[in-house]
Design a protein around this motif. Structure first.
Motif, PDB file in Angstrom:
ATOM      1  N   GLY A  58      34.143  -7.650 -24.297  1.00  0.00           N
ATOM      2  CA  GLY A  58      35.264  -8.531 -23.649  1.00  0.00           C
ATOM      3  C   GLY A  58      33.304  -8.350 -22.342  1.00  0.00           C
ATOM      4  O   GLY A  58      32.997  -8.962 -22.217  1.00  0.00           O
ATOM      5  N   ALA A  59      33.539  -7.045 -21.417  1.00  0.00           N
ATOM      6  CA  ALA A  59      32.866  -6.670 -19.986  1.00  0.00           C
ATOM      7  C   ALA A  59      31.449  -7.013 -20.475  1.00  0.00           C
ATOM      8  O   ALA A  59      30.891  -5.857 -20.886  1.00  0.00           O
ATOM      9  CB  ALA A  59      33.168  -5.974 -18.933  1.00  0.00           C
ATOM     10  N   THR A 108      31.331   0.987 -15.345  1.00  0.00           N
ATOM     11  CA  THR A 108      32.784   2.307 -14.979  1.00  0.00           C
ATOM     12  C   THR A 108      33.678   2.167 -15.541  1.00  0.00           C
ATOM     13  O   THR A 108      34.201   0.599 -15.579  1.00  0.00           O
ATOM     14  CB  THR A 108      32.435   3.081 -13.997  1.00  0.00           C
ATOM     15  N   LEU A 109      34.311   2.607 -15.741  1.00  0.00           N
ATOM     16  CA  LEU A 109      36.343   2.347 -15.852  1.00  0.00           C
ATOM     17  C   LEU A 109      36.800   3.003 -14.952  1.00  0.00           C
ATOM     18  O   LEU A 109      36.852   4.702 -15.108  1.00  0.00           O
ATOM     19  CB  LEU A 109      36.446   1.996 -18.093  1.00  0.00           C
ATOM     20  N   VAL A 110      38.820   2.522 -15.644  1.00  0.00           N
ATOM     21  CA  VAL A 110      39.390   3.197 -15.296  1.00  0.00           C
ATOM     22  C   VAL A 110      40.584   3.018 -16.103  1.00  0.00           C
ATOM     23  O   VAL A 110      40.474   1.710 -16.351  1.00  0.00           O
ATOM     24  CB  VAL A 110      40.136   3.700 -13.299  1.00  0.00           C
ATOM     25  N   LEU A 111      42.156   3.878 -16.477  1.00  0.00           N
ATOM     26  CA  LEU A 111      43.068   3.216 -17.335  1.00  0.00           C
ATOM     27  C   LEU A 111      44.139   3.592 -17.046  1.00  0.00           C
ATOM     28  O   LEU A 111      44.156   4.281 -15.313  1.00  0.00           O
ATOM     29  CB  LEU A 111      43.043   4.735 -18.469  1.00  0.00           C
ATOM     30  N   ALA A 118      29.589  -5.996 -12.611  1.00  0.00           N
ATOM     31  CA  ALA A 118      29.840  -6.787 -10.765  1.00  0.00           C
ATOM     32  C   ALA A 118      31.517  -7.072 -10.175  1.00  0.00           C
ATOM     33  O   ALA A 118      31.595  -7.128  -9.566  1.00  0.00           O
ATOM     34  CB  ALA A 118      28.860  -7.859 -10.478  1.00  0.00           C
ATOM     35  N   PHE A 119      31.880  -7.157 -11.862  1.00  0.00           N
ATOM     36  CA  PHE A 119      33.688  -7.809 -11.390  1.00  0.00           C
ATOM     37  C   PHE A 119      34.678  -6.574 -12.020  1.00  0.00           C
ATOM     38  O   PHE A 119      34.120  -5.798 -12.838  1.00  0.00           O
ATOM     39  CB  PHE A 119      33.719  -9.016 -12.240  1.00  0.00           C
ATOM     40  N   ALA A 120      35.551  -6.512 -11.980  1.00  0.00           N
ATOM     41  CA  ALA A 120      36.313  -5.810 -12.369  1.00  0.00           C
ATOM     42  C   ALA A 120      37.730  -6.032 -13.204  1.00  0.00           C
ATOM     43  O   ALA A 120      37.827  -7.174 -13.123  1.00  0.00           O
ATOM     44  CB  ALA A 120      37.791  -4.971 -11.059  1.00  0.00           C
ATOM     45  N   VAL A 121      36.801  -6.105 -14.105  1.00  0.00           N
ATOM     46  CA  VAL A 121      36.967  -6.888 -15.363  1.00  0.00           C
ATOM     47  C   VAL A 121      38.510  -5.878 -16.442  1.00  0.00           C
ATOM     48  O   VAL A 121      38.534  -5.253 -16.960  1.00  0.00           O
ATOM     49  CB  VAL A 121      36.547  -7.360 -16.947  1.00  0.00           C
ATOM     50  N   ILE A 122      40.075  -6.313 -16.433  1.00  0.00           N
ATOM     51  CA  ILE A 122      41.165  -6.339 -17.006  1.00  0.00           C
ATOM     52  C   ILE A 122      41.494  -6.322 -18.858  1.00  0.00           C
ATOM     53  O   ILE A 122      41.233  -7.647 -18.905  1.00  0.00           O
ATOM     54  CB  ILE A 122      42.088  -6.507 -16.058  1.00  0.00           C
ATOM     55  N   GLY A 178      22.794  -3.187 -22.523  1.00  0.00           N
ATOM     56  CA  GLY A 178      22.809  -4.132 -23.155  1.00  0.00           C
ATOM     57  C   GLY A 178      24.302  -4.731 -23.775  1.00  0.00           C
ATOM     58  O   GLY A 178      24.597  -5.822 -24.302  1.00  0.00           O
ATOM     59  N   SER A 179      25.748  -2.996 -23.428  1.00  0.00           N
ATOM     60  CA  SER A 179      26.519  -4.219 -24.280  1.00  0.00           C
ATOM     61  C   SER A 179      27.617  -4.784 -23.917  1.00  0.00           C
ATOM     62  O   SER A 179      27.392  -4.680 -22.346  1.00  0.00           O
ATOM     63  CB  SER A 179      27.011  -2.070 -24.786  1.00  0.00           C
ATOM     64  N   ASN A 180      28.444  -4.960 -24.488  1.00  0.00           N
ATOM     65  CA  ASN A 180      30.033  -5.712 -24.032  1.00  0.00           C
ATOM     66  C   ASN A 180      30.805  -4.941 -24.479  1.00  0.00           C
ATOM     67  O   ASN A 180      32.089  -5.909 -24.776  1.00  0.00           O
ATOM     68  CB  ASN A 180      29.631  -7.228 -23.482  1.00  0.00           C
ATOM     69  N   TYR A 181      30.304  -3.619 -25.410  1.00  0.00           N
ATOM     70  CA  TYR A 181      31.879  -3.022 -25.909  1.00  0.00           C
ATOM     71  C   TYR A 181      32.955  -2.104 -25.282  1.00  0.00           C
ATOM     72  O   TYR A 181      31.788  -1.366 -24.140  1.00  0.00           O
ATOM     73  CB  TYR A 181      30.985  -2.668 -27.435  1.00  0.00           C
ATOM     74  N   ILE A 182      33.831  -2.108 -25.300  1.00  0.00           N
ATOM     75  CA  ILE A 182      34.201  -0.817 -25.053  1.00  0.00           C
ATOM     76  C   ILE A 182      34.719   0.266 -26.626  1.00  0.00           C
ATOM     77  O   ILE A 182      35.039  -1.611 -27.248  1.00  0.00           O
ATOM     78  CB  ILE A 182      35.278  -0.685 -23.985  1.00  0.00           C
ATOM     79  N   THR A 183      34.493   0.921 -26.875  1.00  0.00           N
ATOM     80  CA  THR A 183      35.170   1.779 -27.810  1.00  0.00           C
ATOM     81  C   THR A 183      36.212   3.328 -27.410  1.00  0.00           C
ATOM     82  O   THR A 183      36.168   3.767 -26.854  1.00  0.00           O
ATOM     83  CB  THR A 183      33.958   2.504 -28.029  1.00  0.00           C
TER      84      THR A 183
END
Length: 638
Positions: free
Chosen positions: A233-234, A239-242, A258-262, A210-215
């Protein structure tokens, strides 16, 4: 199913409905061709050369598919593994053979499988890795020259990251855990990169649930990490890439729900929310590659829902993307891998599909254009440095050409100048050129036939293209000249490579350990062309102390490297190596292959270069190669 799970499911179903009617502008500048299917679906896919033949292989859960180098694979080989959720490849024991590490969620362990170099593995060594390890990454977190491991753990609302420091022999220390400090995170995705530009590897999680954080955990460079930094953010990242998507020198994150959030990096472990793009699905995996060869990183994702799938978003270089469409029809997917499966330097795809569809291979058949500046510069990074371009370097070299405007003479001159710069770059000199001199020092010259000026035999470099590509890649792994700490990475790579080189059967056959130190050094020196002074010879012999044989592996490696890096050898071998690299770099073949049945072409260019005293510009060699029909045909532009 609890209320939170129901809420999460409803959230994604709503997003999926929205995505079903989302319209977007299509770039349509990438093409893939289906190359085959394999009945080997997989939760996780990993690429690498697991049998050391220079051809890209594929690991799908507990199976290895050895590549044939033409976009096809051999029948799968099974290996013992405990239902891995994710895997990562690396050389954990410095033997030059690719190993695997798996995150085993159900049993709370990490398994390390040491590669045998033939596509098979030793029995796994298991390490406790906290509760429910989900994602696994590798990097040298304490900068000791050995690869370490990190996994993300999902413990209900107490998610963590656990770090296992490698000892360099394929074993690891006990895991040390760091709390994510996000009570809504479960299960976190994990990646590693340098977010504050200090040359020390950091960790980042996309916290899921239920998070919207990246750490972000900023690394201290000793294997420990600082207090975590959370950035919102999202929503419910999957999932994620750098990558540095906007090319400002700061590492960014693409987070997918469901989106790619930059999310654009600020250079201190925090981020600013950027644009977002439809993925057309609920992605379970995402990868990076430059699919159209323009020097700008693209995204490809695969989603769980059965519909058109495998969406490519083409990067523009400023942090925005264009939708290039979906490349698999009417299928759901689990995982995706990127690799050059047919050795044409283009990024291909392997996708794992649901509903019994197995594994599908998609070869990149996007036409190239070596006359386009961006494509030309990007291809030089691949051909000479074996990596994707760093933003600063790419912009600098591209500008050298585009600054000419419409002046064709300026363009032609500067194209050749840019190309020469890659062949003479520190990065290329310290990797590919070093490999060429290493082989000469170890094995001397080969002989070849030439008809230039009449039939005759000539001495030619002994290293072959596949050998050089494999070895140069190992030395150059993670090296970007100019980035923080690159000299340390390069030196560690050299130490590891040379130690492996002197233990190869070919070398031990040529140089048995029964040789005395003087015999060992003199044989190497003779192969190199007698380049050592008497004091240098004495110093190399002294590496073995008072030993009567040459069984000391460290001394053998040090002696070989000293001679291979000898300045006299470098000077004497430069012209021969330069001509060889023209064939290897531009034409991607050996000098006596393809249109050439012998070394006549090589002989012609070497004599011309010698005629101009090594002045490659006056010899117009580079210009001839980049303007050749054979070079253009590599990319479909001639």
């Amino acid at each position: 199913m609890n209320r939170t799970c129901i809420h999460t499911l409803c959230h994604f179903l709503l997003l999926f409905i929205v995505l079903s009617v989302t319209q977007s502008v299509r770039a349509q500048s990438v093409k893939f061709s289906q190359a085959g299917s394999y009945p080997t679906g997989a939760q996780t896919l990993v690429t690498g050369d697991f049998n050391g033949d220079g051809k890209m292989d594929l690991v799908a859960d507990g199976k290895v598919l050895l590549g044939n180098g033409d976009g096809s694979f051999q029948s799968p080989l099974n290996f013992p593994v405990t239902s891995p959720l994710t895997m990562v490849a690396g050389d954990f024991n410095h033997d030059g053979k690719l190993d695997l590490a798996t995150a085993n969620q159900d049993v709370g362990t990490v398994s390390v499988l040491l590669g045998k170099g033939d596509g098979t593995f030793e029995s796994p060594g298991d390490y406790s890795a906290g509760s429910r390890p989900t994602r696994i990454v590798t990097a040298d977190f304490n900068r000791d020259g050995h690869l370490d491991l990190a996994v993300s753990n999902s413990i209900y609302t107490k998610s963590m990251v656990s770090v296992l420091l490698g000892l360099g022999n394929g074993t690891f220390r006990a895991a040390v855990s760091y709390a994510i400090n996000d009570d809504t995170a479960a299960p976190p995705m994990l990646a590693t990169g340098d977010f504050n530009g200090d040359g020390k590897p950091d960790l980042v999680t996309a916290n899921g649930g239920g998070s919207n954080y990246i750490t972000v955990f900023l690394g201290n460079g000793d294997g420990t990490f600082r207090t975590p930094i959370n950035t919102s953010g999202a929503a419910q990242p999957r999932t994620l890439v750098l990558w540095d998507f906007n090319r400002d020198g700061k590492l960014d994150v693409a987070v997918l729900n469901a989106f790619a959030v930059i999310m654009f990096g600020n250079g201190d472990g925090t981020f600013q929310l950027g644009p977002y793009y439809s993925t057309g699905n609920i992605p379970l995996d995402v990868k990076l590659a430059d699919f159209n060869g323009d020097g700008r990183m693209d995204l490809v994702s695969i989603g769980i829902f059965v519909r058109n799938n495998v969406r490519v978003l083409l990067g523009t270089g400023d942090g925005t993307f264009q939708d290039a469409g979906d490349f698999v029809d009417n299928a759901g997917g689990i995982s995706i891998a990127v690799g050059d499966f047919n050795r044409d330097t283009k990024s291909d795809l392997a996708v794992s599909l649901t509903n019994g569809l197995g594994l599908r291979l998609l070869l990149n058949v996007t036409p190239g254009n070596a006359n386009n500046t961006d494509y030309f510069v990007h291809q030089h990074y691949l051909d000479f440095l074996d990596r994707e371009p760093d933003a600063g370097g790419f912009g600098f070299w591209a500008n050298r050409i585009t600054s000419c405007g419409a002046d064709q003479q300026c363009i032609e001159t500067n194209r050749a100048g840019v190309s020469e710069a890659f062949a003479l770059s520190t990065e290329f000199q310290q990797t590919a050129y070093l490999v060429e001199r290493m082989y000469k020092t170890a094995y001397g010259n080969a002989t070849g036939m030439s008809t230039f000026g009449g039939p005759h035999q000539i001495a030619v470099p002994i290293v072959r293209l596949t050998e050089l590509l494999i070895d140069a890649e190992q030395i150059g792994q993670g090296v970007v000249v100019g980035q923080a700490g690159w000299e340390t990475v390069l030196d560690n790579n050299k130490l590891s490579f040379v130690a492996q080189f002197v233990q190869r059967p070919r070398f031990t056959t040529a140089f048995p350990t029964t040789l005395t130190p003087a015999e060992f050094i003199d044989r190497l020196n003779q192969n190199a062309g007698n380049v050592m002074s008497s004091s240098q010879r004495a110093a190399s012999i002294g590496l073995f102390a008072s030993a009567n044989d040459t069984s000391n592996i460290t001394a053998r490696a040090q002696a070989l490297r000293q001679i291979a890096e000898n300045q006299n050898l470098y000077n004497a071998e430069f012209n021969r190596a330069f001509v060889l690299m023209e064939y290897f770099g531009y034409l991607r073949r050996n000098p006596n292959e393809g249109p050439d049945t012998d070394y006549s072409g090589y002989d012609f260019w070497l004599k011309k270069l010698n005629q101009f005293n090594g002045d490659y510009q006056k010899a117009e060699m580079v210009k001839a190669f980049i303007n050749s029909t054979e070079y253009g045909r590599r990319f479909g532009s001639a």
